[in-house]
Design a protein around this motif. Structure first.
Motif, PDB file in Angstrom:
ATOM      1  N   MET A 154       0.840  -1.191   0.000  1.00 27.02           N
ATOM      2  CA  MET A 154       0.000   0.000   0.000  1.00 27.02           C
ATOM      3  C   MET A 154       0.883   1.252   0.000  1.00 27.02           C
ATOM      4  SD  MET A 154      -3.172  -1.139   0.115  1.00 27.02           S
ATOM      5  CE  MET A 154      -4.170   0.209   0.730  1.00 27.02           C
ATOM      6  N   SER A 155       0.411   2.307  -0.671  1.00 27.20           N
ATOM      7  CA  SER A 155       1.135   3.575  -0.691  1.00 27.20           C
ATOM      8  C   SER A 155       0.663   4.448   0.471  1.00 27.20           C
ATOM      9  CB  SER A 155       0.898   4.286  -2.024  1.00 27.20           C
ATOM     10  OG  SER A 155      -0.482   4.562  -2.186  1.00 27.20           O
ATOM     11  N   PHE A 156       1.393   5.532   0.695  1.00 22.23           N
ATOM     12  CA  PHE A 156       1.035   6.464   1.754  1.00 22.23           C
ATOM     13  C   PHE A 156       1.293   7.862   1.229  1.00 22.23           C
ATOM     14  CE2 PHE A 156       1.478   8.414   6.039  1.00 22.23           C
ATOM     15  CZ  PHE A 156       0.297   7.903   6.617  1.00 22.23           C
ATOM     16  N   GLU A 157       0.242   8.690   1.182  1.00 25.78           N
ATOM     17  CA  GLU A 157       0.331  10.008   0.574  1.00 25.78           C
ATOM     18  C   GLU A 157       1.217  10.950   1.392  1.00 25.78           C
ATOM     19  OE1 GLU A 157      -0.901  10.868  -2.318  1.00 25.78           O
ATOM     20  OE2 GLU A 157      -1.931   8.954  -2.673  1.00 25.78           O
ATOM     21  N   GLN A 158       1.898  11.842   0.693  1.00 23.62           N
ATOM     22  CA  GLN A 158       2.745  12.825   1.368  1.00 23.62           C
ATOM     23  C   GLN A 158       1.926  13.705   2.306  1.00 23.62           C
ATOM     24  OE1 GLN A 158       5.205  15.084  -1.285  1.00 23.62           O
ATOM     25  NE2 GLN A 158       6.169  16.264   0.346  1.00 23.62           N
ATOM     26  N   SER A 159       0.693  14.012   1.902  1.00 23.85           N
ATOM     27  CA  SER A 159      -0.169  14.827   2.761  1.00 23.85           C
ATOM     28  C   SER A 159      -0.506  14.095   4.049  1.00 23.85           C
ATOM     29  CB  SER A 159      -1.454  15.192   2.016  1.00 23.85           C
ATOM     30  OG  SER A 159      -2.153  14.027   1.600  1.00 23.85           O
TER      31      SER A 159
END
Length: 233
Positions: free
Chosen positions: A1-6
């Motif tokens: 899973m990815s994780f947003e910079q925001s």
């Protein structure tokens, strides 16, 4: 899973406020891979070393920070922190890996799931579980709780406590006789989705001595972002 910079920015802000740092301090240190930050604590009764998205911060009494000043981050393990504070009666609170999620796949249980919000159902589960498991889970200190039922039996519970109004610290407890059946995965997923729906970033802390907790976080889709090690004097 990815994780947003925001989402990383939200995590940083929550920890900055929790540690008493200026807003943006830890985020900037993470982005620039700066030397670790230091924060003198008022109480002086504990010290913590946190690594988060590439940045790090050591907090504790002034004497502790002075002793640690010449040590690299790699030396600030649990044994390292205990050695620094040995003559002050340092005791371990533990070391945990930190995981976060800002998007999770929907869990579709193989069987119909009945979830109770009644604290009486949680009490039934607590009574059936070893005290050490209950204490480590932190399941009794949550703002929001969800307990899975099988007939009249409480089989697993999960929930979260808000941190700084930004993060949702998750906790899970499964009946010792019913573990390895996927109940923890299901109820933890329910709690995590509820937290996301409330606009919070779910946070998972897995003790380094609990590989099953780490495996569950990864199975749910949480990403590893750092660690927290704490000692008290």
């Amino acid at each position: 899973m990815s994780f947003e910079q925001s989402s990383s920015a939200i995590v940083h802000l929550a920890w900055e406020r929790l540690l008493g740092l200026a807003d943006g301090a830890l985020a900037e240190a993470s982005a620039t891979r700066s030397p670790r930050l230091e924060k003198i604590t008022r109480s002086g009764d504990s010290a913590s070393f946190i690594r988060l998205f590439g940045g790090s911060v050591l907090s504790g009494p002034e004497w502790f920070l002075q002793r640690a000043s010449g040590l690299s981050d790699e030396k600030l393990t649990l044994s390292g922190l205990l050695a620094i504070g040995q003559d002050h009666g340092a005791r371990s609170v533990g070391s945990a890996e930190l995981f976060f999620a800002d998007d999770l796949e929907v869990i579709n249980p193989e069987e119909e799931v009945v979830v109770s919000l009644d604290k009486a159902e949680l009490e039934q589960l607590r009574a059936a579980s070893p005290a050490d498991d209950v204490n480590e889970s932190g399941i009794l200190e949550l703002d929001h709780q969800f307990t899975m039922m099988l007939a009249e039996q409480s089989i697993a519970s999960a929930g979260y406590r808000q941190w700084q109004g930004l993060l949702a610290q998750l906790s899970v407890l499964v009946d010792p006789q019913l573990r390895r059946n996927g109940y923890g995965f299901t109820v933890a997923g329910i709690a995590a989705h509820e937290a996301l729906g409330a606009g919070l970033i779910p946070q998972w802390r897995a003790s380094v001595d609990n590989p099953a907790s780490k495996a569950l976080a990864e199975k749910l889709g949480f990403i590893h972002a750092g660690s927290q090690t704490t000692v008290v004097f």
